[in-house]
Design a protein around this motif. Structure first.
Motif, mmCIF file in Angstrom:
data_model
loop_
_atom_site.group_PDB
_atom_site.id
_atom_site.type_symbol
_atom_site.label_atom_id
_atom_site.label_comp_id
_atom_site.label_asym_id
_atom_site.label_seq_id
_atom_site.Cartn_x
_atom_site.Cartn_y
_atom_site.Cartn_z
ATOM 1 N N UNK A 96 0.816 -1.215 0.000
ATOM 2 C CA UNK A 96 0.000 0.000 0.000
ATOM 3 C C UNK A 96 0.849 1.264 0.000
ATOM 4 N N UNK A 97 1.901 1.258 0.814
ATOM 5 C CA UNK A 97 2.779 2.433 0.878
ATOM 6 C C UNK A 97 3.569 2.606 -0.415
ATOM 7 N N UNK A 98 4.062 1.489 -0.988
ATOM 8 C CA UNK A 98 4.820 1.561 -2.241
ATOM 9 C C UNK A 98 3.946 2.088 -3.371
ATOM 10 N N UNK A 99 2.706 1.601 -3.421
ATOM 11 C CA UNK A 99 1.773 2.087 -4.438
ATOM 12 C C UNK A 99 1.502 3.575 -4.237
ATOM 13 N N UNK A 121 8.546 8.129 7.710
ATOM 14 C CA UNK A 121 8.143 8.180 9.120
ATOM 15 C C UNK A 121 6.764 7.555 9.323
ATOM 16 N N UNK A 122 5.791 7.965 8.500
ATOM 17 C CA UNK A 122 4.444 7.421 8.653
ATOM 18 C C UNK A 122 4.382 5.957 8.240
ATOM 19 N N UNK A 123 5.192 5.563 7.258
ATOM 20 C CA UNK A 123 5.244 4.155 6.873
ATOM 21 C C UNK A 123 5.735 3.309 8.037
ATOM 22 N N UNK A 124 6.797 3.757 8.711
ATOM 23 C CA UNK A 124 7.364 3.012 9.840
ATOM 24 C C UNK A 124 6.365 2.898 10.980
ATOM 25 N N UNK A 144 -2.879 2.372 20.470
ATOM 26 C CA UNK A 144 -2.336 3.700 20.779
ATOM 27 C C UNK A 144 -1.652 4.310 19.563
ATOM 28 N N UNK A 145 -0.871 3.480 18.864
ATOM 29 C CA UNK A 145 -0.210 3.969 17.656
ATOM 30 C C UNK A 145 -1.249 4.293 16.586
ATOM 31 N N UNK A 146 -2.266 3.436 16.482
ATOM 32 C CA UNK A 146 -3.349 3.683 15.532
ATOM 33 C C UNK A 146 -4.094 4.967 15.845
ATOM 34 N N UNK A 147 -4.254 5.270 17.121
ATOM 35 C CA UNK A 147 -4.929 6.505 17.528
ATOM 36 C C UNK A 147 -4.128 7.731 17.095
ATOM 37 N N UNK A 148 -2.808 7.620 17.206
ATOM 38 C CA UNK A 148 -1.942 8.720 16.753
ATOM 39 C C UNK A 148 -2.099 8.931 15.245
ATOM 40 N N UNK A 149 -2.104 7.822 14.487
ATOM 41 C CA UNK A 149 -2.269 7.926 13.036
ATOM 42 C C UNK A 149 -3.630 8.512 12.680
ATOM 43 N N UNK A 150 -4.661 8.110 13.426
ATOM 44 C CA UNK A 150 -6.004 8.638 13.178
ATOM 45 C C UNK A 150 -6.057 10.137 13.477
ATOM 46 N N UNK A 151 -5.372 10.556 14.544
ATOM 47 C CA UNK A 151 -5.322 11.981 14.899
ATOM 48 C C UNK A 151 -4.658 12.792 13.791
ATOM 49 N N UNK A 152 -3.627 12.206 13.186
ATOM 50 C CA UNK A 152 -2.870 12.903 12.152
ATOM 51 C C UNK A 152 -3.547 12.821 10.777
ATOM 52 N N UNK A 153 -4.204 11.701 10.496
ATOM 53 C CA UNK A 153 -4.688 11.460 9.136
ATOM 54 C C UNK A 153 -6.210 11.436 8.994
ATOM 55 N N UNK A 211 -3.990 -2.551 3.169
ATOM 56 C CA UNK A 211 -3.466 -1.894 1.975
ATOM 57 C C UNK A 211 -4.100 -0.522 1.787
ATOM 58 N N UNK A 212 -5.406 -0.440 1.952
ATOM 59 C CA UNK A 212 -6.074 0.854 1.812
ATOM 60 C C UNK A 212 -5.614 1.823 2.891
ATOM 61 N N UNK A 213 -5.412 1.313 4.110
ATOM 62 C CA UNK A 213 -4.944 2.161 5.190
ATOM 63 C C UNK A 213 -3.557 2.725 4.919
#
Length: 298
Positions: free
Chosen positions: A27-30, A40-43, A104-113, A157-159
């Motif tokens: 998903x990230x490569x595409x 950073x966001x991929x990691x 917790x990490x998912x919550x951070x990504x949701x806050x950002x994205x 993949x969509x995420x």
């Protein structure tokens, strides 16, 4: 200390983690073909899904043991509880810790994205816990395969694509299908191999519901369909033509099919069929990733 780490490493079943690593990387490569790649966001995304899958592996070990599904004669789990290497409480606690960290990490990504990532994260966390966890216990009701397809195909993949691009397109949806099917094949291989032991425990996996012969046909379809889909996507220009190089892994798929076709109920030759399928998924996915990256470099 080293031995303890090896035991925990075994408990999370690292061979299966390609199930989350590959789709997120695809998903990230595409996404990198549409916008500048954000390492950073991929990691961070990769870390979240690895924690999620590791937690599923640990919690399913716990649930399978307490529900008398895993026994000394079965092959389905990591075996660390059966062999008294770790206790039931240790496995459950570690699984819940990893699930919490992933959330917790998912919550951070949701806050950002944004809200779409929040939706995907909640779906992933609840789905992962409900794989064997009460009250849904989806694996024991024959719903494990569609859940795995959803979580480790379209959802991841969509995420990953959305986190990179802030959009969804038809290519990102279509390319999630072959990866989801191959990852589902890992679970289905496990269920196919364990039909005899699972029947004794009284649960209803998809393999038990449809019977061994139909279960074999489903496995064949799960690992052969991705080659057809990738070929069609490449020929219609939806993914790079270079991605057809994934076809070099077809002999490995045929080898797995031959192993299942030649097996019997009493045969132990399928002991590692889930690991063999995970290896196939990893090889297919890695080549797909490289082909996508190279097509936008060359």
């Amino acid at each position: 200390m080293i031995n303890k780490l090896k035991i925990w490493f075994r408990a999370i079943r690292p061979f299966s983690l390609t199930g989350s690593i590959i789709p997120v990387t695809v998903g990230a490569a595409l996404g990198s073909s549409y916008t500048k790649f954000n390492l950073e966001y991929f990691t961070i995304t990769l870390l979240a899904v690895i924690f999620l899958q590791a937690s599923i592996n640990l919690l399913s070990d716990h649930d399978d043991f307490i529900n008398n599904i895993d026994t000394p004669d079965s092959y389905g789990s990591s075996g660390v509880i059966i062999e008294n290497l770790l206790t039931v409480k240790q496995i459950k606690r570690a699984g819940l810790i990893l699930l919490t960290l992933g959330c917790l990490i998912g919550s951070f990504l949701a806050f950002k994205k944004g809200g779409f990532i929040l939706f995907l994260g909640i779906t992933g966390a609840l789905g992962g816990y409900s794989y064997t966890g009460k009250p849904l216990m989806l694996k024991y009701r024959g719903l494990g395969a569609p859940l795995v397809f959803l979580l480790f195909g379209p959802l991841m993949i969509l995420g990953a694509f959305y986190i990179q691009t802030q959009q969804i397109n038809i290519t990102s949806i279509l390319i999630s299908i072959p990866l989801g099917l191959l990852t589902t094949a890992i679970l289905h291989a496990n269920d196919l191999r364990d039909i005899y032991h699972d029947q004794k425990s009284g649960i209803k996996t998809l393999s038990i519901i449809v019977g061994r012969l139909n279960s074999e046909k489903i496995y064949f379809a799960l690992i052969l369909s991705p080659y057809i889909i990738i070929t069609v996507l490449a020929l219609f220009g939806l993914i790079p033509l270079l991605s057809l190089i994934c076809l070099i892994t077809l002999p490995g798929a045929l080898k797995n099919i031959r192993s299942i076709y030649m097996s019997t109920d009493s045969c132990t030759c399928l002991k590692t069929i889930d690991q063999d399928t995970a290896k196939l998924q990893a090889q297919f996915g890695a080549i797909l990733i490289v082909s996508i990256i190279l097509s936008y470099i060359i």
